[in-house]
Motif scaffolding. Structure first.
Motif, PDB file in Angstrom:
ATOM      1  N   THR A 227       0.687  -1.268  -0.097  1.00 47.17           N
ATOM      2  CA  THR A 227       0.004  -0.157  -0.021  1.00 47.17           C
ATOM      3  C   THR A 227       0.911   1.276  -0.073  1.00 47.17           C
ATOM      4  O   THR A 227       0.777   2.288  -0.696  1.00 47.17           O
ATOM      5  CB  THR A 227      -1.080  -0.173   1.391  1.00 47.17           C
ATOM      6  OG1 THR A 227      -1.563  -1.461   1.235  1.00 47.17           O
ATOM      7  CG2 THR A 227      -2.048   1.040   1.207  1.00 47.17           C
ATOM      8  N   ILE A 231       0.064   3.497  -3.125  1.00 45.41           N
ATOM      9  CA  ILE A 231      -0.857   4.351  -2.810  1.00 45.41           C
ATOM     10  C   ILE A 231      -0.797   5.785  -3.565  1.00 45.41           C
ATOM     11  O   ILE A 231      -1.947   6.216  -4.231  1.00 45.41           O
ATOM     12  CB  ILE A 231      -0.937   4.650  -1.361  1.00 45.41           C
ATOM     13  CG1 ILE A 231      -2.129   5.679  -0.839  1.00 45.41           C
ATOM     14  CG2 ILE A 231       0.307   5.737  -0.955  1.00 45.41           C
ATOM     15  CD1 ILE A 231      -2.496   5.835   0.267  1.00 45.41           C
ATOM     16  N   LEU A 235      -4.342   6.043  -6.146  1.00 46.50           N
ATOM     17  CA  LEU A 235      -5.015   7.314  -6.213  1.00 46.50           C
ATOM     18  C   LEU A 235      -4.595   8.561  -6.880  1.00 46.50           C
ATOM     19  O   LEU A 235      -5.408   9.772  -6.428  1.00 46.50           O
ATOM     20  CB  LEU A 235      -5.289   7.543  -4.615  1.00 46.50           C
ATOM     21  CG  LEU A 235      -5.670   6.239  -3.783  1.00 46.50           C
ATOM     22  CD1 LEU A 235      -5.806   6.499  -2.563  1.00 46.50           C
ATOM     23  CD2 LEU A 235      -7.227   5.743  -4.445  1.00 46.50           C
ATOM     24  N   LEU A 245      -0.546  11.780   0.628  1.00 49.93           N
ATOM     25  CA  LEU A 245      -1.392  10.492   1.331  1.00 49.93           C
ATOM     26  C   LEU A 245      -0.014   9.562   2.113  1.00 49.93           C
ATOM     27  O   LEU A 245      -0.260   9.114   3.096  1.00 49.93           O
ATOM     28  CB  LEU A 245      -2.201   9.586   0.644  1.00 49.93           C
ATOM     29  CG  LEU A 245      -3.379  10.324   0.055  1.00 49.93           C
ATOM     30  CD1 LEU A 245      -4.114   9.331  -0.784  1.00 49.93           C
ATOM     31  CD2 LEU A 245      -4.295  10.826   1.089  1.00 49.93           C
ATOM     32  N   THR A 249       0.524   8.968   5.956  1.00 49.34           N
ATOM     33  CA  THR A 249       1.031   7.747   6.462  1.00 49.34           C
ATOM     34  C   THR A 249       2.090   7.477   7.017  1.00 49.34           C
ATOM     35  O   THR A 249       2.134   7.089   8.258  1.00 49.34           O
ATOM     36  CB  THR A 249       0.496   6.762   5.235  1.00 49.34           C
ATOM     37  OG1 THR A 249      -0.724   7.030   4.779  1.00 49.34           O
ATOM     38  CG2 THR A 249       0.606   5.318   5.841  1.00 49.34           C
ATOM     39  N   LEU A 287      -9.664   4.458   2.500  1.00 49.81           N
ATOM     40  CA  LEU A 287      -8.798   4.691   1.441  1.00 49.81           C
ATOM     41  C   LEU A 287      -9.661   4.190   0.049  1.00 49.81           C
ATOM     42  O   LEU A 287      -9.578   4.879  -0.969  1.00 49.81           O
ATOM     43  CB  LEU A 287      -7.452   4.248   1.495  1.00 49.81           C
ATOM     44  CG  LEU A 287      -6.472   5.119   2.528  1.00 49.81           C
ATOM     45  CD1 LEU A 287      -5.282   4.019   2.550  1.00 49.81           C
ATOM     46  CD2 LEU A 287      -6.300   6.453   2.005  1.00 49.81           C
ATOM     47  N   LEU A 295     -10.081  11.027   2.533  1.00 53.95           N
ATOM     48  CA  LEU A 295      -8.983  10.304   2.057  1.00 53.95           C
ATOM     49  C   LEU A 295      -7.728  10.544   2.993  1.00 53.95           C
ATOM     50  O   LEU A 295      -7.049   9.740   3.261  1.00 53.95           O
ATOM     51  CB  LEU A 295      -8.447  10.598   0.753  1.00 53.95           C
ATOM     52  CG  LEU A 295      -9.333   9.801  -0.521  1.00 53.95           C
ATOM     53  CD1 LEU A 295      -8.820  10.398  -1.969  1.00 53.95           C
ATOM     54  CD2 LEU A 295      -9.154   8.438  -0.372  1.00 53.95           C
ATOM     55  N   TYR A 296      -7.572  11.922   3.440  1.00 55.94           N
ATOM     56  CA  TYR A 296      -6.573  12.130   4.345  1.00 55.94           C
ATOM     57  C   TYR A 296      -6.755  11.610   5.786  1.00 55.94           C
ATOM     58  O   TYR A 296      -5.951  11.030   6.275  1.00 55.94           O
ATOM     59  CB  TYR A 296      -6.508  13.787   4.584  1.00 55.94           C
ATOM     60  CG  TYR A 296      -6.015  14.391   3.369  1.00 55.94           C
ATOM     61  CD1 TYR A 296      -4.988  14.284   2.842  1.00 55.94           C
ATOM     62  CD2 TYR A 296      -6.924  15.219   2.838  1.00 55.94           C
ATOM     63  CE1 TYR A 296      -4.583  14.795   1.353  1.00 55.94           C
ATOM     64  CE2 TYR A 296      -6.714  16.201   1.675  1.00 55.94           C
ATOM     65  CZ  TYR A 296      -5.555  15.787   0.807  1.00 55.94           C
ATOM     66  OH  TYR A 296      -5.305  16.385  -0.065  1.00 55.94           O
ATOM     67  N   GLY A 298      -8.424   8.449   6.110  1.00 57.62           N
ATOM     68  CA  GLY A 298      -8.008   7.155   5.873  1.00 57.62           C
ATOM     69  C   GLY A 298      -6.476   7.021   5.925  1.00 57.62           C
ATOM     70  O   GLY A 298      -6.196   5.900   6.586  1.00 57.62           O
ATOM     71  N   ALA A 299      -6.031   8.039   5.255  1.00 53.42           N
ATOM     72  CA  ALA A 299      -4.251   7.951   5.382  1.00 53.42           C
ATOM     73  C   ALA A 299      -3.773   7.862   6.816  1.00 53.42           C
ATOM     74  O   ALA A 299      -3.051   7.149   7.272  1.00 53.42           O
ATOM     75  CB  ALA A 299      -3.583   8.864   4.414  1.00 53.42           C
TER      76      ALA A 299
END
Length: 425
Positions: A227, A231, A235, A245, A249, A287, A295-296, A298-299
């Motif tokens: 990932t 990533i 994305l 992202l 992370t 994500l 999405l942020y 999720g990261a």
């Protein structure tokens, strides 16, 4: 309190790991540019990326078998040479095969670093292995953050096409760690210092608990490293600057590992692994099913989930199966990277198939990739990428879900066991 020699060895190890992580961060940031410059499709890019994961297990497993024989210092000299060769060949790459072999050399160097440094850290801090391995491995996401920020800076100032300079920056920490290790004296590994026989070591690595952790390492490594490497690409059409992202992370991973001590002491390694699997699954779900600012989120959640995976898996084995020695730690690392290499190749081909599924029937992927920006074909390809990327993440989501069940069972099993300690001979 560690002595000066112990501290110097630890910090030199961290610097060597920084080179490893920079190779991941910078490569992730320039992957799209390499594909455009050398006209590589997703399958070819995935094979090049996977090459680093082939070299790593090859080196770390071989290193696990010979580290007690030749010593950790000689292994790190070998890592230094491989890093220099791999970085230089990348800078002067001319196409697919030079990128392939340069990435393989860097992967071998990265594996050799871990083959020596993981047992070194465990030997330096025998009473606090999991916490110290987390401190050591915070330099992996730390280097990825630095690497991606370097890529973003070059893109921002209009020099994004100077990817050779970005790769060349890795030479600075490489030369420093090579110099430091050449001046320091190394201890023997904990297993050797404790007088555990080679036969007992081999018995330890075929025990049911070790085999269970070995299999789980496949899933934890894929969840974290596949990932992390993909990533930005998966994305890239869902969010304008997907590399952020990866930076978010890995930034969370740095902070999490820096404060690993209280977490490990509170939950024990097995509890940390269960906690990690839950958050990794939730993060991957977000994500794969979100857009925009979610999405942020999720990261961030995903970063919390995977931040403890790798070092805590190694720390669990070093703490609870200490007779497995350097071989046990390195077999775990090799298993993780080998699994990521296979999964990356599989998902690279799968990603191309998913993109084709969302293009008009009979479309040629190569033709659409060669289309000029703004054309109907280019717009259709961007739309297909937008749909295909999250589908790859949703497929990967099954892995941390399996881990939740596995680590819940591990927590229950470990209630009746205590960590095993070796006594120095």
């Amino acid at each position: 309190m560690p002595n000066i020699q112990t501290s110097k060895l630890f910090w030199a190890s961290c610097l060597a790991l920084l080179v490893t992580s920079l190779s991941f961060g910078i490569r992730a940031g320039i992957m799209g540019r390499l594909g455009a410059e050398f006209q590589l499709n997703a399958s070819e890019l995935s094979t090049i990326t996977a090459t680093a994961f082939w070299g790593f297990p090859l080196a770390v497993v071989i290193g696990g078998f010979i580290v007690d024989i030749i010593g950790m210092k000689r292994l790190l000299v070998m890592a230094f040479v491989f890093h220099l060769l791999g970085i230089a060949l990348t800078i002067f790459a001319t196409g697919y095969w030079t990128l392939f072999f340069s990435t393989l050399l860097v992967g071998i160097a990265n594996g050799t670093v871990e083959a020596a440094c993981n047992p070194l850290v465990a030997s330096l801090y025998p009473n606090d292995k999991t916490t110290r391995l987390n401190y050591f491995h915070l330099w992996f996401p730390g280097g990825i953050v630095i690497g991606t920020l370097v890529v973003m800076l070059f893109n921002e100032i209009g020099y994004g096409d100077m990817w050779q300079v970005q790769v060349g920056l890795m030479l600075i920490p490489t030369l420093i760690y090579g110099y430091l290790f050449s001046k320091l004296e190394f201890p023997v590994t904990e297993r050797v210092a404790s007088g555990v026989s080679t036969g007992d070591m081999y018995k330890a690595v075929v025990s049911p608990l070790f085999i269970f952790m070995f299999v789980c390492m496949f899933l934890t490594a894929i969840t974290e490293l596949f990932t992390g490497q993909w990533i930005g690409l998966l994305l890239s059409n869902v969010i304008s600057n997907a590399v952020i992202l990866l930076t978010l992370t890995t930034g969370i991973m740095v902070v999490g590992r820096a404060f690993a001590g209280p977490v490990v002491h509170r939950l024990a390694p097995q509890g940390v692994l269960l906690f990690s699997a839950v958050f990794a699954a939730l993060g991957l779900y977000l994500l794969g099913h979100s857009t925009g600012s979610m999405l942020y989120i999720g990261a961030l959640v995903f970063g919390i989930g995977v931040c403890y995976f790798w070092p805590t898996m190694l720390g669990f084995v070093a703490t609870n199966i200490p007779k497995s020695g350097a071989l046990g730690i390195n077999l775990m690392g090799g298993a993780g990277m080998f699994a990521v290499s296979l999964y990356t190749i599989f998902m690279g081909s799968r990603y191309d198939e998913l993109i084709l599924k969302h293009l008009p029937a009979g479309a040629s992927l190569a033709e659409y990739q060669a289309a000029a920006p703004g054309t109907e074909q280019a717009n259709a390809l961007a739309s297909a990428n937008t749909l295909a990327g999250p589908e790859v993440l949703n497929f990967t989501l099954t892995l941390p879900i399996i881990l939740i069940i596995a680590f819940a069972g591990l927590v229950f099993f470990m209630r009746s066991r205590k960590p095993e300690k070796l006594t120095h001979a």
